[in-house]
Design an enzyme around this catalytic site. Structure first.
Site, PDB file in Angstrom:
ATOM      1  N   ASP A 299      52.164  40.580  39.832  1.00 11.72           N
ATOM      2  CA  ASP A 299      51.241  41.660  39.464  1.00 11.72           C
ATOM      3  C   ASP A 299      50.804  42.497  40.667  1.00 11.72           C
ATOM      4  O   ASP A 299      50.681  42.007  41.787  1.00 11.72           O
ATOM      5  CB  ASP A 299      50.029  41.153  38.664  1.00 11.72           C
ATOM      6  CG  ASP A 299      48.935  40.521  39.504  1.00 11.72           C
ATOM      7  OD1 ASP A 299      49.244  39.986  40.583  1.00 11.72           O
ATOM      8  OD2 ASP A 299      47.771  40.570  39.072  1.00 11.72           O
TER       9      ASP A 299
ATOM     10  N   HIS B 293      48.956  33.629  30.188  1.00 14.99           N
ATOM     11  CA  HIS B 293      48.074  34.406  31.075  1.00 14.99           C
ATOM     12  C   HIS B 293      47.247  33.437  31.920  1.00 14.99           C
ATOM     13  O   HIS B 293      46.166  33.004  31.529  1.00 14.99           O
ATOM     14  CB  HIS B 293      47.162  35.321  30.243  1.00 14.99           C
ATOM     15  CG  HIS B 293      46.380  36.287  31.069  1.00 14.99           C
ATOM     16  ND1 HIS B 293      46.394  37.652  30.863  1.00 14.99           N
ATOM     17  CD2 HIS B 293      45.566  36.108  32.141  1.00 14.99           C
ATOM     18  CE1 HIS B 293      45.622  38.251  31.739  1.00 14.99           C
ATOM     19  NE2 HIS B 293      45.093  37.321  32.532  1.00 14.99           N
TER      20      HIS B 293
ATOM     21  N   GLY C 127      43.270  42.932  38.700  1.00 18.28           N
ATOM     22  CA  GLY C 127      42.132  43.430  39.461  1.00 18.28           C
ATOM     23  C   GLY C 127      41.239  44.305  38.599  1.00 18.28           C
ATOM     24  O   GLY C 127      41.380  44.349  37.381  1.00 18.28           O
TER      25      GLY C 127
ATOM     26  N   GLU D 186      39.965  44.899  29.641  1.00 18.03           N
ATOM     27  CA  GLU D 186      39.138  43.721  29.960  1.00 18.03           C
ATOM     28  C   GLU D 186      37.718  44.177  30.296  1.00 18.03           C
ATOM     29  O   GLU D 186      36.745  43.607  29.828  1.00 18.03           O
ATOM     30  CB  GLU D 186      39.765  42.964  31.139  1.00 18.03           C
ATOM     31  CG  GLU D 186      38.988  41.725  31.586  1.00 18.03           C
ATOM     32  CD  GLU D 186      39.595  41.045  32.823  1.00 18.03           C
ATOM     33  OE1 GLU D 186      40.414  41.688  33.522  1.00 18.03           O
ATOM     34  OE2 GLU D 186      39.242  39.884  33.077  1.00 18.03           O
TER      35      GLU D 186
ATOM     36  N   HIS E 162      47.141  43.926  32.648  1.00 20.41           N
ATOM     37  CA  HIS E 162      45.779  43.721  32.139  1.00 20.41           C
ATOM     38  C   HIS E 162      45.280  45.083  31.666  1.00 20.41           C
ATOM     39  O   HIS E 162      45.509  46.095  32.345  1.00 20.41           O
ATOM     40  CB  HIS E 162      44.831  43.293  33.257  1.00 20.41           C
ATOM     41  CG  HIS E 162      44.978  41.884  33.747  1.00 20.41           C
ATOM     42  ND1 HIS E 162      46.094  41.416  34.354  1.00 20.41           N
ATOM     43  CD2 HIS E 162      44.103  40.841  33.727  1.00 20.41           C
ATOM     44  CE1 HIS E 162      45.907  40.150  34.693  1.00 20.41           C
ATOM     45  NE2 HIS E 162      44.706  39.771  34.322  1.00 20.41           N
TER      46      HIS E 162
ATOM     47  N   HIS F 154      46.511  32.789  36.263  1.00 17.76           N
ATOM     48  CA  HIS F 154      46.763  33.277  37.630  1.00 17.76           C
ATOM     49  C   HIS F 154      46.993  32.108  38.581  1.00 17.76           C
ATOM     50  O   HIS F 154      46.349  31.062  38.479  1.00 17.76           O
ATOM     51  CB  HIS F 154      45.589  34.125  38.118  1.00 17.76           C
ATOM     52  CG  HIS F 154      45.425  35.393  37.346  1.00 17.76           C
ATOM     53  ND1 HIS F 154      45.889  36.613  37.800  1.00 17.76           N
ATOM     54  CD2 HIS F 154      44.871  35.643  36.135  1.00 17.76           C
ATOM     55  CE1 HIS F 154      45.613  37.550  36.905  1.00 17.76           C
ATOM     56  NE2 HIS F 154      44.998  36.993  35.887  1.00 17.76           N
TER      57      HIS F 154
ATOM     58  N   ASP G 150      43.448  32.042  32.027  1.00 19.87           N
ATOM     59  CA  ASP G 150      43.184  33.036  33.081  1.00 19.87           C
ATOM     60  C   ASP G 150      43.021  32.422  34.479  1.00 19.87           C
ATOM     61  O   ASP G 150      43.988  32.382  35.232  1.00 19.87           O
ATOM     62  CB  ASP G 150      41.970  33.893  32.697  1.00 19.87           C
ATOM     63  CG  ASP G 150      42.052  35.306  33.243  1.00 19.87           C
ATOM     64  OD1 ASP G 150      43.102  35.665  33.819  1.00 19.87           O
ATOM     65  OD2 ASP G 150      41.085  36.067  33.086  1.00 19.87           O
TER      66      ASP G 150
ATOM     67  N   ARG H 288      47.529  30.555  53.426  1.00 19.65           N
ATOM     68  CA  ARG H 288      47.976  31.197  54.668  1.00 19.65           C
ATOM     69  C   ARG H 288      49.389  30.847  55.100  1.00 19.65           C
ATOM     70  O   ARG H 288      49.934  31.482  56.002  1.00 19.65           O
ATOM     71  CB  ARG H 288      47.007  30.824  55.802  1.00 19.65           C
ATOM     72  CG  ARG H 288      45.599  31.314  55.480  1.00 19.65           C
ATOM     73  CD  ARG H 288      44.651  31.143  56.632  1.00 19.65           C
ATOM     74  NE  ARG H 288      43.296  31.497  56.217  1.00 19.65           N
ATOM     75  CZ  ARG H 288      42.233  31.374  56.990  1.00 19.65           C
ATOM     76  NH1 ARG H 288      42.360  30.899  58.225  1.00 19.65           N
ATOM     77  NH2 ARG H 288      41.037  31.717  56.545  1.00 19.65           N
TER      78      ARG H 288
HETATM   79  O1  LIG Z   1      44.951  40.658  48.362  1.00 25.81           O
HETATM   80  C1  LIG Z   1      44.368  41.644  48.794  1.00 25.81           C
HETATM   81  O2  LIG Z   1      44.296  41.874  50.002  1.00 25.81           O
HETATM   82  C2  LIG Z   1      43.684  42.573  47.872  1.00 25.81           C
HETATM   83  C3  LIG Z   1      43.108  43.710  48.340  1.00 25.81           C
HETATM   84  C4  LIG Z   1      42.453  44.557  47.472  1.00 25.81           C
HETATM   85  C5  LIG Z   1      42.376  44.255  46.124  1.00 25.81           C
HETATM   86  C6  LIG Z   1      42.954  43.104  45.655  1.00 25.81           C
HETATM   87  C7  LIG Z   1      42.820  42.770  44.217  1.00 25.81           C
HETATM   88  O3  LIG Z   1      42.552  43.619  43.413  1.00 25.81           O
HETATM   89  C8  LIG Z   1      43.048  41.378  43.796  1.00 25.81           C
HETATM   90  C9  LIG Z   1      42.686  41.135  42.371  1.00 25.81           C
HETATM   91  C10 LIG Z   1      43.575  40.069  41.769  1.00 25.81           C
HETATM   92  O4  LIG Z   1      42.783  39.403  40.837  1.00 25.81           O
HETATM   93  C11 LIG Z   1      43.638  38.695  40.034  1.00 25.81           C
HETATM   94  N1  LIG Z   1      42.938  38.316  38.813  1.00 25.81           N
HETATM   95  C12 LIG Z   1      42.614  37.078  38.514  1.00 25.81           C
HETATM   96  N2  LIG Z   1      41.980  37.023  37.363  1.00 25.81           N
HETATM   97  C13 LIG Z   1      41.894  38.281  36.902  1.00 25.81           C
HETATM   98  C14 LIG Z   1      41.350  38.845  35.726  1.00 25.81           C
HETATM   99  O5  LIG Z   1      40.759  38.196  34.841  1.00 25.81           O
HETATM  100  N3  LIG Z   1      41.436  40.186  35.601  1.00 25.81           N
HETATM  101  C15 LIG Z   1      42.042  40.963  36.535  1.00 25.81           C
HETATM  102  N4  LIG Z   1      42.590  40.443  37.654  1.00 25.81           N
HETATM  103  C16 LIG Z   1      42.512  39.126  37.833  1.00 25.81           C
HETATM  104  C17 LIG Z   1      44.814  39.594  39.811  1.00 25.81           C
HETATM  105  O6  LIG Z   1      45.988  38.822  39.872  1.00 25.81           O
HETATM  106  C18 LIG Z   1      44.718  40.601  40.940  1.00 25.81           C
HETATM  107  O7  LIG Z   1      45.916  40.693  41.630  1.00 25.81           O
HETATM  108  C19 LIG Z   1      43.628  42.246  46.517  1.00 25.81           C
HETATM  109 ZN   LIG Z   2      43.990  37.743  34.208  1.00 29.17          ZN
END
Ligand SMILES: O=C(O)c1cccc(C(=O)CC[C@H]2O[C@@H](n3cnc4c(=O)[nH]cnc43)[C@H](O)[C@@H]2O)c1
Ligand SMILES: [Zn+2]
Length: 353
Positions: free
Chosen positions: A149, A27, A183, A213, A210, A29, A291, A82
């Site tokens: 994911d 786990h 997310g 959490e 996930h 990212h 993480d 980018r």
């Molecule tokens: O990329 C975008 O444009 C976008 C737009 C709206 C929402 C999102 C997300 O929700 C991105 C969240 C992203 O966070 C990552 N992540 C990393 N660490 C954690 C964690 O501990 N718990 C949950 N999510 C986590 C995950 O891979 C999500 O994809 C993006």
């Molecule tokens: Zn995570």
């Protein structure tokens, strides 16, 4: 500052044991693994971003008031990726760091939607991660696999796009083994993602959302029932439900525990209050993970040191945790046997010094 999260209390000998212990990371990212050096390099390339270019200032920038703030900061780093070359560089550097920590096998969670919606060509994206994966295996000996994911908060459009990228035979990368959901959980119910997980599972991918959490045990039940989860990302709140713990233990559904992450996002108040002990006591398969390590001021070594302290483990106990991760991974049997033997040999040699 997040440096206070680093566990300074592990005995020096145990730290040295952890440093050499062959490990699997289940786990972690992709963007969340960008080191301060890479983040500042990318921030300097893209000066319109609000991410600091100074690695010192990054420590403050990576201090979170709550989970929502963490996601906000996370997305500002996502905005720095980018081009396909940014993707390749990041992936290769993440592998280098994993290899430094004696990680023999890692399942890296990647959010392709975030890159394709920012205009990175989907074919070029897949080529970039695959190119880095192959180079990392050849040069560092670390085997990488991918978990794609769905960024939950981005809704069903993101779910559709992620599923398409994960299941289209012309695009799907060779290293892809699993399908996740990340997310925020609050306001993002798991059941709505069932049709997307059904498609991913039908295409041969493993389910690793996930859950639990930042919300209660009912979210973990939802992940099991609706998304057919084979492992649970975090699962922290499972400790509140003895029936759920018994179910996880009976079906050997491993938890991907990331202790320092839970403190940094304020999902858990202090490490001493972390429910990892309840998981172990209930017989749940616990795996230890990092993480988003640089964002949380940690690394996998530190997470093993934290686990050793919280669970009162010696070298054999730590080797057991490392073997849990291998066993719960989606590596083939020959690969699992190879790493498990390596862990046993390393531990036996260490203890006979
Ligand atoms: O990329 C975008 O444009 C976008 C737009 C709206 C929402 C999102 C997300 O929700 C991105 C969240 C992203 O966070 C990552 N992540 C990393 N660490 C954690 C964690 O501990 N718990 C949950 N999510 C986590 C995950 O891979 C999500 O994809 C993006
Ligand atoms: Zn995570």
């Amino acid at each position: 500052m997040t440096e206070h999260l680093v566990d300074a209390q592990a005995p020096r000998d145990l730290k040295a044991f952890i440093a050499g212990l062959p490990k699997a990371e289940l786990h972690v990212h992709h963007v969340g693994s960008a080191s301060p050096r890479i983040v500042s390099e990318l921030a300097a390339r893209h000066p319109d971003s609000k991410v600091p270019t100074d690695p010192e200032a990054l420590a403050d920038y990576f201090t979170f008031t709550d989970f929502a703030h963490f996601i906000e900061v996370y997305l500002s780093v996502v905005d720095l990726i980018r081009t396909p070359e940014d993707v390749r560089l990041l992936t290769y550097e993440v592998a280098r760091e994993l290899a430094r920590q004696q990680v023999r096998y890692a399942e890296l969670t990647i959010t392709p939607f975030s890159s394709t919606r920012r205009g990175i060509d989907e074919r070029a994206f897949m080529d970039a991660i695959e190119d880095a994966r192959k180079a990392a295996e050849a040069e560092f000996g670390t085997v990488l696999r991918w978990c794609f994911d769905i960024p939950g908060e981005a809704g069903l459009e993101a779910a559709e796009e992620t599923t398409r990228l994960a299941t289209d035979d012309r695009l799907r990368p060779e290293g892809l083994v699993s399908f996740g959901l990340g997310g925020p959980e609050i306001g993002v119910p798991r059941p709505q993602f069932k049709p997307y997980f059904d498609r991913a599972i039908a295409a041969g991918l493993h389910s690793v959302p996930h859950a639990g959490e930042t919300t209660g045990p009912e979210t973990v039940w939802d992940a099991l029932t609706h998304l057919r989860a084979e492992r649970i990302g975090h699962g922290t709140s499972a400790a509140q439900d003895p029936k759920l713990l018994a179910h996880l233990a009976e079906h050997r559904i491993a938890l991907e525990v990331c202790p320092t992450s839970n403190i940094a996002t304020r999902a858990v108040r202090t490490l001493d209050e972390h429910p990892i002990k309840e998981f172990a006591r209930a017989g749940v398969v616990v795996t230890i993970n990092s993480d988003d390590p640089p964002m949380f001021g940690t690394d996998l070594h530190n997470e093993y040191a934290v686990a050793a302290r919280l669970l009162g483990l010696d070298e054999r106990g730590l080797a057991g945790l490392a073997k849990n991760a291998v066993e719960a991974s989606f590596l083939d049997d020959a690969g699992k046997t190879r790493i498990t033997r390596e862990i046993d040999t390393y531990t036996a040699e260490w203890l006979s010094r």
